[in-house]
Design a protein around this motif. Sequence first.
Motif, PDB file in Angstrom:
ATOM      1  N   ILE A 108       0.860  -1.187   0.000  1.00 50.31           N
ATOM      2  CA  ILE A 108       0.000   0.000   0.000  1.00 50.31           C
ATOM      3  C   ILE A 108       0.895   1.236   0.000  1.00 50.31           C
ATOM      4  O   ILE A 108       1.832   1.333   0.789  1.00 50.31           O
ATOM      5  N   TRP A 139      -5.985  -7.177  -3.318  1.00 50.29           N
ATOM      6  CA  TRP A 139      -5.637  -6.894  -1.927  1.00 50.29           C
ATOM      7  C   TRP A 139      -5.689  -8.164  -1.094  1.00 50.29           C
ATOM      8  O   TRP A 139      -6.579  -8.984  -1.240  1.00 50.29           O
ATOM      9  N   ASP A 186      -3.444  -6.582   3.862  1.00 48.60           N
ATOM     10  CA  ASP A 186      -3.632  -5.225   3.356  1.00 48.60           C
ATOM     11  C   ASP A 186      -4.894  -4.604   3.935  1.00 48.60           C
ATOM     12  O   ASP A 186      -4.890  -3.449   4.365  1.00 48.60           O
TER      13      ASP A 186
END
Length: 178
Positions: free
Chosen positions: A60, A145, A149
């Motif tokens: 991220i 994701w 995450d």
Amino acid sequence: MALLQVTSPENAQGELAELYAQITQAFGGVPEGLQLFGVSPALLRGQWQNLQYFGQHPRISANFFALLRYLLSEEGHCAFCIGFNEALLLNAGFSKEDIAKARTTPAQGPLSTAENALLDYALKAIHAPHSVGEAEIASLHTQGWSDQDLFDAVAHGAQHQAIDILFETFRVAPFQAG
């Protein structure tokens, strides 16, 4: 100036001086918000470790975390965090218009499509945890994701709300870029 007595970098000793040196190396100084954490060096150490982890997150972007913190700080009226995170975003090349759009429609913000979706999810989860569920998680998984995450994004936002409360309670001065 904060309501609690903070130790300036010039007056720090021991572990606090070591932490301030690391922060100065990264930021060019010790922002007043982190000086407030210096009231409790153990908590500053933990906060600094969190900042380092999220600043170098494996998946991220730092811009995602800055925008998440900015949006949450706008809601919580934390002047220091609004200014600090807005400066990070502007320095990263985002326009004030990009940032304003994210305030009204996070899912269509200035990040990648996948990060905008994660941002929207994290904000929904933080505001109303029971409003999100398996369908949102499945959708985010299809965008690449991982569970880590998702957890990291929501944890960072939730922790940041606590920081906003601390900064506002103890009156950390608004951030001044420059």
